[in-house]
Design a protein around this motif. Structure first.
Motif, PDB file in Angstrom:
ATOM      1  N   GLY A  10      31.526 -42.656  11.289  1.00 26.17           N
ATOM      2  CA  GLY A  10      30.904 -43.703  12.103  1.00 26.17           C
ATOM      3  C   GLY A  10      30.422 -44.855  11.241  1.00 26.17           C
ATOM      4  N   LEU A  11      30.786 -46.065  11.660  1.00 27.21           N
ATOM      5  CA  LEU A  11      30.349 -47.271  10.947  1.00 27.21           C
ATOM      6  C   LEU A  11      29.874 -48.300  11.978  1.00 27.21           C
ATOM      7  CD1 LEU A  11      30.165 -48.481   8.080  1.00 27.21           C
ATOM      8  CD2 LEU A  11      32.489 -49.366   8.374  1.00 27.21           C
ATOM      9  N   VAL A  44      36.274 -44.390  11.978  1.00 28.47           N
ATOM     10  CA  VAL A  44      35.939 -45.262  13.123  1.00 28.47           C
ATOM     11  C   VAL A  44      36.922 -44.986  14.253  1.00 28.47           C
ATOM     12  CG1 VAL A  44      34.918 -47.101  11.704  1.00 28.47           C
ATOM     13  CG2 VAL A  44      37.386 -47.139  12.209  1.00 28.47           C
ATOM     14  N   MET A  77      28.255 -40.886  14.175  1.00 26.08           N
ATOM     15  CA  MET A  77      29.102 -41.350  15.280  1.00 26.08           C
ATOM     16  C   MET A  77      28.492 -41.055  16.631  1.00 26.08           C
ATOM     17  SD  MET A  77      32.169 -38.646  14.548  1.00 26.08           S
ATOM     18  CE  MET A  77      32.927 -38.521  16.127  1.00 26.08           C
ATOM     19  N   ASN A 101      22.195 -37.289  14.592  1.00 31.51           N
ATOM     20  CA  ASN A 101      22.694 -37.035  15.944  1.00 31.51           C
ATOM     21  C   ASN A 101      21.816 -36.023  16.695  1.00 31.51           C
ATOM     22  OD1 ASN A 101      24.209 -36.289  18.177  1.00 31.51           O
ATOM     23  ND2 ASN A 101      26.143 -36.477  17.090  1.00 31.51           N
ATOM     24  N   TYR A 185      19.240 -51.057  19.296  1.00 29.37           N
ATOM     25  CA  TYR A 185      18.269 -49.980  19.529  1.00 29.37           C
ATOM     26  C   TYR A 185      18.801 -48.915  20.478  1.00 29.37           C
ATOM     27  CZ  TYR A 185      14.864 -53.467  17.827  1.00 29.37           C
ATOM     28  OH  TYR A 185      14.189 -54.395  17.094  1.00 29.37           O
ATOM     29  N   THR A 303      16.702 -46.595  10.476  1.00 33.47           N
ATOM     30  CA  THR A 303      17.416 -45.317  10.559  1.00 33.47           C
ATOM     31  C   THR A 303      18.187 -45.065   9.269  1.00 33.47           C
ATOM     32  OG1 THR A 303      17.606 -45.755  12.918  1.00 33.47           O
ATOM     33  CG2 THR A 303      18.871 -43.907  12.066  1.00 33.47           C
TER      34      THR A 303
HETATM   35  P1  NAP Z   1      27.339 -46.961  17.410  1.00 32.38           P
HETATM   36  O1  NAP Z   1      26.839 -48.286  16.999  1.00 32.38           O
HETATM   37  O2  NAP Z   1      27.966 -46.810  18.754  1.00 32.38           O
HETATM   38  O3  NAP Z   1      28.402 -46.491  16.283  1.00 32.38           O
HETATM   39  C1  NAP Z   1      29.211 -45.353  16.431  1.00 32.38           C
HETATM   40  C2  NAP Z   1      30.271 -45.371  15.332  1.00 32.38           C
HETATM   41  O4  NAP Z   1      31.033 -44.180  15.411  1.00 32.38           O
HETATM   42  C3  NAP Z   1      31.270 -46.520  15.462  1.00 32.38           C
HETATM   43  O5  NAP Z   1      31.652 -46.970  14.188  1.00 32.38           O
HETATM   44  C4  NAP Z   1      32.465 -45.889  16.187  1.00 32.38           C
HETATM   45  O6  NAP Z   1      33.701 -46.499  15.852  1.00 32.38           O
HETATM   46  C5  NAP Z   1      32.417 -44.481  15.625  1.00 32.38           C
HETATM   47  N1  NAP Z   1      32.882 -43.458  16.553  1.00 32.38           N
HETATM   48  C6  NAP Z   1      32.354 -43.105  17.740  1.00 32.38           C
HETATM   49  N2  NAP Z   1      33.051 -42.097  18.290  1.00 32.38           N
HETATM   50  C7  NAP Z   1      34.053 -41.804  17.420  1.00 32.38           C
HETATM   51  C8  NAP Z   1      35.125 -40.872  17.434  1.00 32.38           C
HETATM   52  N3  NAP Z   1      35.308 -40.002  18.441  1.00 32.38           N
HETATM   53  N4  NAP Z   1      35.979 -40.844  16.382  1.00 32.38           N
HETATM   54  C9  NAP Z   1      35.814 -41.712  15.355  1.00 32.38           C
HETATM   55  N5  NAP Z   1      34.804 -42.620  15.278  1.00 32.38           N
HETATM   56  C10 NAP Z   1      33.945 -42.668  16.312  1.00 32.38           C
HETATM   57  O7  NAP Z   1      26.211 -45.851  17.335  1.00 32.38           O
HETATM   58  P2  NAP Z   1      24.870 -45.901  16.444  1.00 32.38           P
HETATM   59  O8  NAP Z   1      23.816 -46.640  17.192  1.00 32.38           O
HETATM   60  O9  NAP Z   1      25.181 -46.298  15.063  1.00 32.38           O
HETATM   61  O10 NAP Z   1      24.438 -44.364  16.504  1.00 32.38           O
HETATM   62  C11 NAP Z   1      25.069 -43.396  15.704  1.00 32.38           C
HETATM   63  C12 NAP Z   1      24.269 -42.097  15.744  1.00 32.38           C
HETATM   64  O11 NAP Z   1      22.967 -42.332  15.234  1.00 32.38           O
HETATM   65  C13 NAP Z   1      24.061 -41.524  17.142  1.00 32.38           C
HETATM   66  O12 NAP Z   1      23.998 -40.121  17.053  1.00 32.38           O
HETATM   67  C14 NAP Z   1      22.706 -42.074  17.541  1.00 32.38           C
HETATM   68  O13 NAP Z   1      22.065 -41.293  18.523  1.00 32.38           O
HETATM   69  C15 NAP Z   1      21.990 -41.995  16.218  1.00 32.38           C
HETATM   70  N6  NAP Z   1      20.848 -42.894  16.044  1.00 32.38           N
HETATM   71  C16 NAP Z   1      20.946 -44.221  16.381  1.00 32.38           C
HETATM   72  C17 NAP Z   1      19.874 -45.053  16.144  1.00 32.38           C
HETATM   73  C18 NAP Z   1      19.906 -46.524  16.493  1.00 32.38           C
HETATM   74  O14 NAP Z   1      18.874 -47.168  16.394  1.00 32.38           O
HETATM   75  N7  NAP Z   1      21.049 -47.077  16.883  1.00 32.38           N
HETATM   76  C19 NAP Z   1      18.695 -44.543  15.589  1.00 32.38           C
HETATM   77  C20 NAP Z   1      18.621 -43.196  15.247  1.00 32.38           C
HETATM   78  C21 NAP Z   1      19.707 -42.367  15.480  1.00 32.38           C
HETATM   79  P3  NAP Z   1      33.987 -48.061  16.180  1.00 32.38           P
HETATM   80  O15 NAP Z   1      33.128 -48.836  15.233  1.00 32.38           O
HETATM   81  O16 NAP Z   1      35.422 -48.242  15.911  1.00 32.38           O
HETATM   82  O17 NAP Z   1      33.602 -48.235  17.607  1.00 32.38           O
END
Ligand code: NAP
Ligand code: HSE
Length: 425
Positions: A10-11, A44, A77, A101, A185, A303
């Motif tokens: 995940g990126l 990704v 991811m 996650n 967020y 994070t």
């Molecule tokens: P995000 O912005 O949606 O990023 C998800 C990343 O994973 C993207 O790079 C996506 O690829 C890739 N991805 C998703 N499903 C995939 C799959 N099946 N195969 C390959 N790559 C995949 O999510 P995020 O906000 O960074 O959150 C990531 C994790 O951290 C989650 O578990 C979330 O609950 C946790 N978290 C988030 C935050 C926050 O503030 N955002 C804080 C704490 C914890 P693409 O780039 O190509 O779409």
């Protein structure tokens, strides 16, 4: 200095934050980890997406999971599958795993920790709960001499951001949610935030660690903030309170109580002043007394701060040939208390006919359930109606449900607008 390769699964917001903090603080991080930490590749969904990070991307998980030169996998991811399968494969391939996650851990922590132990690998998850706040490390290490009796917190940044903007600026729910998404967020499906599910997953993890017993996401009673209106916020203000989405875990004689729901809090309560995307976790232990943690609960850099501290710890352990903290620390299996026995005060706002004996009837319905009132506000409304906001003294959920069913059946009732739990001092 030796090197240590990380593979990012995940990126997106968090993965991008990890790359950004490594780029900015890399020299310090490497010195502290006592090795050169490099991101070898990121998995990704869409290889063609334009990205700010200077990181090779792939859509093939084997490029990371089967690469013997990747020692640490950071799963960023989200979602349960395929994240669960990838994490298990990484552990079986003798890689340390760091994850943010909560969806995964709130359902599969026991399996993941078992596989980590069987394969002699570390699994760290500081980023999964309350963003940059180091509450997991505190729970897993600093509080272990205590009998923790309660954990109460604001552990979803998106909903706190929305409620703060609605309360302080009178802004519209949908517009503020969109802003929280833009700021990175919200979860990929923001229903997880606004319906309280994200906070419930985090609470399951916190309760598991606090009470040393398994607590899973389906054990948590959940209500979100989608039913909160500006009128409720205004009544709360008249009652000297603010509305927050609370996560509450308590160890009681009847078992573990775990719930996420909006609540009216006294304005002077320590959690009432936690604004915007900030989170706070308030812990009570028999030796510790009270302790409160505060910080940014969501967003790329807070994070990433948590994720990279785990990466540094995992790298140090690998270099020293040791494993970090083992297991989830379960040493008991406590029952989950039935929701009908949870106790709260309640706020109820309704519209009734403005006629003699109507209030007396309402009072009777509550008296029959052995509930008394703490506060009452009544306002005249058009069409011969009155709007009434009541706050009860504490009672069990089953008592409140009994009174509510009598109110629902009452011929002079026009509408029940909302019921919200109330937290006292
Ligand atoms: P995000 O912005 O949606 O990023 C998800 C990343 O994973 C993207 O790079 C996506 O690829 C890739 N991805 C998703 N499903 C995939 C799959 N099946 N195969 C390959 N790559 C995949 O999510 P995020 O906000 O960074 O959150 C990531 C994790 O951290 C989650 O578990 C979330 O609950 C946790 N978290 C988030 C935050 C926050 O503030 N955002 C804080 C704490 C914890 P693409 O780039 O190509 O779409
Ligand atoms: N969507 C989550 C929140 C991200 O708003 O708190 C941090 O876990």
């Amino acid at each position: 200095m030796s090197s240590m390769n990380i593979g990012l699964l995940g990126l997106g917001t968090v993965g991008g934050g990890v790359a950004a903090v490594l780029a900015k603080n890399g020299a310090d991080i490497n010195r502290r980890a006592e090795c050169d930490i490099r991101v070898k590749a990121a998995l990704v969904l869409d290889e063609t997406k334009k990205r700010a990070e200077n990181v090779p991307v792939t859509t093939n998980p084997a490029d990371i999971l089967a690469d013997k030169d990747v020692q640490i996998v950071a799963e960023l991811m989200g979602g349960v599958e395929p994240a669960r399968s990838y994490v298990l494969e990484a552990l079986r391939s003798k890689k340390s795993v760091v994850t943010a996650n909560k969806d995964l851990l709130a359902l599969h922590a026991e399996e993941i920790f078992r596989v980590a132990a069987e394969n002699g690998q570390d699994i760290y998850f500081e980023g999964a709960v309350a963003g940059g706040i180091p509450i997991i490390a505190a729970m897993r290490a600093s509080f272990t001499a205590n009998d923790i009796t309660s954990v109460t917190g604001i552990i979803n940044g998106t909903t706190n951001y929305i409620l703060t903007a609605m309360t302080e600026q009178g802004r519209d729910f949908a517009a503020v949610l969109h802003e929280a998404q833009e700021l990175g967020y919200a979860e990929s499906d923001p229903a997880a935030d606004v319906e309280g599910l994200d906070a419930a997953r985090k609470l399951a993890i916190l309760a598991t660690l606090a009470f040393h017993t398994p607590v899973l996401f389906p054990d948590v009673y959940v209500e979100g903030i989608t039913g909160i209106t500006s009128a409720d916020i205004e009544y709360a203000r008249e009652l000297g309170r603010v509305i927050k989405l609370l996560a509450i875990a308590r160890k009681t004689e009847e078992g573990v109580e775990v719930r996420v729901h909006p609540a009216l809090l006294p304005e002077r309560h320590p959690l009432a002043t936690v604004r915007d995307v900030f989170n706070a976790v308030y812990v009570e232990g028999d030796a510790l007394g009270e302790s409160m943690f505060y910080g940014r609960g969501a967003g790329a850099l807070p994070t990433a701060s948590a994720v990279l501290s785990d990466v540094i710890q995992a790298a140090r352990n690998r270099n020293a040939g040791v494993q970090g903290r083992q297991g989830l620390g379960h040493d008991r299996r406590l029952p989950i208390k039935p929701v009908r026995d949870y106790r709260s005060s309640f706020y109820i706002r309704l519209k009734v006919k403005d006629e003699p004996r109507v209030f007396a009837s309402l009072a009777l319905f509550f008296a029959e359930a052995d509930i008394s009132f703490a506060s009452i506000i009544q306002k005249p409304r058009s069409g011969g109606n009155a709007e009434i906001a009541l706050v009860t003294h504490p009672c069990r959920e089953s008592q409140f449900e009994q009174a509510l069913s009598s109110v629902r059946a009452y011929s002079k009732l026009e509408k029940i607008y909302n019921t919200i739990r109330v937290l006292n001092d």
